[in-house]
Design a protein around this motif. Structure first.
Motif, PDB file in Angstrom:
ATOM      1  N   PRO B   7      11.297   0.104 -11.268  1.00  0.00           N
ATOM      2  CA  PRO B   7      10.347  -0.842 -10.680  1.00  0.00           C
ATOM      3  C   PRO B   7       8.969  -0.203 -10.500  1.00  0.00           C
ATOM      4  O   PRO B   7       8.858   0.968 -10.130  1.00  0.00           O
ATOM      5  CB  PRO B   7      10.977  -1.181  -9.326  1.00  0.00           C
ATOM      6  N   LEU B   8       7.938  -0.965 -10.794  1.00  0.00           N
ATOM      7  CA  LEU B   8       6.564  -0.494 -10.610  1.00  0.00           C
ATOM      8  C   LEU B   8       6.256  -0.371  -9.120  1.00  0.00           C
ATOM      9  O   LEU B   8       6.733  -1.164  -8.308  1.00  0.00           O
ATOM     10  CB  LEU B   8       5.574  -1.479 -11.239  1.00  0.00           C
ATOM     11  N   GLY B   9       5.443   0.621  -8.789  1.00  0.00           N
ATOM     12  CA  GLY B   9       5.056   0.839  -7.395  1.00  0.00           C
ATOM     13  C   GLY B   9       3.760   0.126  -7.044  1.00  0.00           C
ATOM     14  O   GLY B   9       3.125  -0.495  -7.907  1.00  0.00           O
ATOM     15  N   PRO B  10       3.371   0.231  -5.776  1.00  0.00           N
ATOM     16  CA  PRO B  10       2.206  -0.520  -5.273  1.00  0.00           C
ATOM     17  C   PRO B  10       0.883  -0.144  -5.940  1.00  0.00           C
ATOM     18  O   PRO B  10      -0.079  -0.914  -5.851  1.00  0.00           O
ATOM     19  CB  PRO B  10       2.159  -0.170  -3.777  1.00  0.00           C
ATOM     20  N   LYS B  11       0.841   1.033  -6.587  1.00  0.00           N
ATOM     21  CA  LYS B  11      -0.445   1.441  -7.163  1.00  0.00           C
ATOM     22  C   LYS B  11      -0.559   1.148  -8.647  1.00  0.00           C
ATOM     23  O   LYS B  11      -1.570   1.466  -9.269  1.00  0.00           O
ATOM     24  CB  LYS B  11      -0.667   2.939  -6.907  1.00  0.00           C
ATOM     25  N   HIS B  12       0.466   0.569  -9.217  1.00  0.00           N
ATOM     26  CA  HIS B  12       0.409   0.265 -10.648  1.00  0.00           C
ATOM     27  C   HIS B  12      -0.721  -0.737 -10.938  1.00  0.00           C
ATOM     28  O   HIS B  12      -1.022  -1.609 -10.137  1.00  0.00           O
ATOM     29  CB  HIS B  12       1.756  -0.312 -11.106  1.00  0.00           C
ATOM     30  N   ALA B  13      -1.309  -0.585 -12.123  1.00  0.00           N
ATOM     31  CA  ALA B  13      -2.486  -1.397 -12.465  1.00  0.00           C
ATOM     32  C   ALA B  13      -2.193  -2.906 -12.406  1.00  0.00           C
ATOM     33  O   ALA B  13      -3.043  -3.691 -11.987  1.00  0.00           O
ATOM     34  CB  ALA B  13      -2.997  -1.025 -13.857  1.00  0.00           C
ATOM     35  N   LEU B  14      -1.000  -3.326 -12.807  1.00  0.00           N
ATOM     36  CA  LEU B  14      -0.704  -4.763 -12.801  1.00  0.00           C
ATOM     37  C   LEU B  14      -0.560  -5.290 -11.370  1.00  0.00           C
ATOM     38  O   LEU B  14      -0.931  -6.427 -11.075  1.00  0.00           O
ATOM     39  CB  LEU B  14       0.577  -5.051 -13.594  1.00  0.00           C
ATOM     40  N   VAL B  15      -0.003  -4.445 -10.515  1.00  0.00           N
ATOM     41  CA  VAL B  15       0.129  -4.830  -9.101  1.00  0.00           C
ATOM     42  C   VAL B  15      -1.266  -4.965  -8.484  1.00  0.00           C
ATOM     43  O   VAL B  15      -1.557  -5.932  -7.763  1.00  0.00           O
ATOM     44  CB  VAL B  15       0.970  -3.784  -8.333  1.00  0.00           C
ATOM     45  N   ARG B  16      -2.120  -4.021  -8.821  1.00  0.00           N
ATOM     46  CA  ARG B  16      -3.484  -4.076  -8.287  1.00  0.00           C
ATOM     47  C   ARG B  16      -4.247  -5.263  -8.844  1.00  0.00           C
ATOM     48  O   ARG B  16      -5.005  -5.922  -8.127  1.00  0.00           O
ATOM     49  CB  ARG B  16      -4.205  -2.768  -8.596  1.00  0.00           C
ATOM     50  N   GLN B  17      -4.033  -5.552 -10.121  1.00  0.00           N
ATOM     51  CA  GLN B  17      -4.729  -6.709 -10.700  1.00  0.00           C
ATOM     52  C   GLN B  17      -4.282  -8.005 -10.008  1.00  0.00           C
ATOM     53  O   GLN B  17      -5.103  -8.855  -9.659  1.00  0.00           O
ATOM     54  CB  GLN B  17      -4.470  -6.808 -12.198  1.00  0.00           C
ATOM     55  N   ALA B  18      -2.973  -8.143  -9.829  1.00  0.00           N
ATOM     56  CA  ALA B  18      -2.468  -9.368  -9.185  1.00  0.00           C
ATOM     57  C   ALA B  18      -3.054  -9.510  -7.783  1.00  0.00           C
ATOM     58  O   ALA B  18      -3.479 -10.600  -7.366  1.00  0.00           O
ATOM     59  CB  ALA B  18      -0.938  -9.344  -9.131  1.00  0.00           C
ATOM     60  N   ARG B  19      -3.096  -8.393  -7.071  1.00  0.00           N
ATOM     61  CA  ARG B  19      -3.659  -8.429  -5.714  1.00  0.00           C
ATOM     62  C   ARG B  19      -5.122  -8.858  -5.725  1.00  0.00           C
ATOM     63  O   ARG B  19      -5.553  -9.678  -4.908  1.00  0.00           O
ATOM     64  CB  ARG B  19      -3.529  -7.033  -5.098  1.00  0.00           C
TER      65      ARG B  19
END
Lengths: 273, 273
Positions: B7-19
Motif C-alpha cells: 500500500p502507498l503511504g501518505p507521502k506518495h505523489a498520487l496521495v498528495r495529488q488527490a489531497r
C-alpha cells in the motif's frame, strides 16, 4: 440602557444552562426551553413575540448599532439581559460565530388545533437537522398551515433553529408521535398522503392547497408503518434519470411550493406576460 | 483482481495529488482533474462513463462485497487502482468517512451546445457548495437541460461533488462567465429570466419547460449586473409571511420542479384520483 455590570464568566449558571440547552435534547425537553444565537435570529424571535427567558451578550455587541438596537428592543420587552465575557459566550454558543449574542427562549406549545387550513407537512422521523430546518422555512414561506414533527431530530435542535431562519418562531410546529398525529389530522378532516417514490399521484394531480397533510419520511427509512397504514394515497415527485430521491428538505419544499401554486394559480392571475 | 501491492503511504505523489485536488481549486483548474470519494459516488462515476484517472483504496475495501465489486468494475474499465494505507487514505480524503476509496476523475469539458432543450439554470456566483450541489441534483432529477456555473464556488469543489450525488457526472454542467453565458444562451434562442424577489412573473406564468434559462443569483448579492441588463423578465416565487428569501439551492429546485410540472401537466394525465 443596561446597568454597567460585571460580565458573567464561563462557569456562571446561566452560561452553563445555555450551553446545555444547545447540546442536550433532554435539557430542552425537561425545561421547556430552547437555544438560539446570532443577531438576526434573536431579532426575529423578538419580532415574532416569542417569550425570551434571557439574552447573554458580549459588551462588544452593545457598541454596534444593530446590536445596541437589539438590546434596546429586548429591554423594552422586559427580557433579562446579561453581559458575559467573550469566553463565556463561546461556551454558551453552538457555533463559532454567535455574533455576540445567545438567547434562551420558551417555544410555544402547539397542538394540532393550531394548524392553519393550508398544507400540513408531517415530518416523520427526519434525522438531518438541515433538512428539517429547510422544510419548516419553505413551508412558512409558501403559506403552509404548519408542520407536525413526529420523531427524529428535535425541532429545537439549534441546527434546526438556525436552518429554519426564524420560521420556527412563526409557523405552527407541533411535536406528536406519528400515530397520534395522523389520527388527529384525520379526525380534523384532512386527507393524508405519503410522499414517496413510485406512487400513483403526481403532486399536481392532488389538491394540496386545502385540507391535505403529506407525510415526508426519514431520509433512510421513508415513512413509518403507521403512516403507510393510514394514508389515503401516495404522492410522488416524478424523477427523470437515475436520481433515486431528493433530499427530504427539498422534497418538502417542492410540496409546499405546489400547494402554494395551486392556490395562486386558482386565483385570478394578477399579471400577464 | 489486483496484484498484491505494498500500500502507498501518505507521502506518495498520487496521495498528495488527490489531497491537493480536494483542497485547491487552482490545482483542479490547472490539471483538468477533480476529486471524489465514497463507494456510492465512485460507483456512479463509473456507471456514467466518467474518465477516472485512478482510485486509491484501502485493502479493507476489497474485503467488503460492494467494495470488491467496485474494484472489479473499475479494473474492467482499465482504471489504475492503487492500494493505500489507512493514513494515506485519510490524507487523500476530504471527509472523515471516505469509506475506503478516493478517486481522481477528469470532468467532461462541456459547452453551451451540450445543453438539452429543457430548463437551463444559470448559477450566478453561488458561494455555498451545498446550494450548488442541491441545484445540480434537483435539475437532473427534474429533467432539466443543464446548468451553467458562472463564477462563485467551483462545481468540482468536493462538497459540490458530494452534494450533487452523481448528478454532476450526468447533467451537462458548463463553466462560463456570466456575460458570455447569457450572450450564448440568447444567441441559441433561449428566453432569459432572473429569479429574484419582487418580480412581475410567478413561475407558473412563464413557460419554463422549453427554451428558457433562469439566472439564480448569489445568496448575498443576487444576480449580477450583466444578468440584470440582459434578462427578458424577473420570475419570483411568491412568499407568504416575513420570510425574505429561500436559499439558492431550494429556489433552484423549485424552478426545476415547475419546469417539470409544466411538461408533465401538459401531457395527457396518466392517472386520475
Amino acid at each position: 440602557m443596561t446597568r454597567a455590570e460585571t460580565p458573567l464568566g464561563p462557569k456562571h449558571a446561566l452560561v452553563r444552562q445555555a450551553r446545555e440547552l444547545a447540546r442536550e435534547r433532554r435539557a430542552r425537553e425537561e425545561s421547556g426551553l430552547a437555544h438560539m444565537e446570532g443577531v438576526r435570529l434573536v431579532e426575529e424571535a423578538l419580532a415574532a413575540g416569542v417569550e425570551v427567558a434571557y439574552l447573554l451578550y458580549t459588551p462588544e455587541l452593545a457598541e454596534r448599532p444593530r446590536g445596541a438596537e437589539l438590546l434596546r428592543t429586548a429591554a423594552a420587552r422586559g427580557v433579562p439581559l446579561h453581559p458575559v465575557t467573550p469566553e463565556a459566550l463561546e461556551r454558551a454558543a453552538d457555533t463559532r460565530t454567535p455574533q455576540g449574542v445567545v438567547g434562551v427562549f420558551r417555544p410555544l406549545s402547539r397542538t394540532l388545533d393550531d394548524l392553519g387550513p393550508g398544507l400540513v407537512l408531517v415530518l416523520d422521523g427526519l434525522q438531518d437537522p438541515g433538512n428539517l430546518g429547510t422544510a419548516i422555512r419553505s413551508l412558512e414561506a409558501m403559506g403552509g398551515g404548519g408542520a407536525v414533527v413526529a420523531g427524529g431530530v428535535d425541532p429545537y435542535n439549534p441546527k434546526v433553529v438556525r436552518g429554519a431562519m426564524g420560521s420556527l418562531f412563526r409557523l405552527p410546529v407541533v411535536k406528536r408521535p406519528i400515530g397520534d398525529a395522523l389520527a388527529g389530522l384525520r379526525a380534523a378532516g384532512r386527507r393524508i398522503y405519503l410522499a414517496e417514490a413510485g406512487g400513483a399521484l403526481a403532486p399536481w394531480a392532488v389538491d394540496l392547497a386545502r385540507g391535505a397533510a403529506v407525510v415526508v419520511g426519514s431520509e433512510a427509512a421513508g415513512p413509518s408503518p403507521e403512516a403507510r397504514a393510514l394514508a389515503d394515497g401516495v404522492v410522488s415527485i416524478p424523477m427523470a434519470g437515475p436520481t433515486e430521491s431528493l433530499n427530504a428538505g427539498v422534497a418538502a419544499s417542492l410540496l409546499a411550493y405546489e400547494a402554494m401554486r395551486q392556490q395562486g394559480a386558482a386565483a385570478p392571475p394578477a399579471l400577464s406576460h
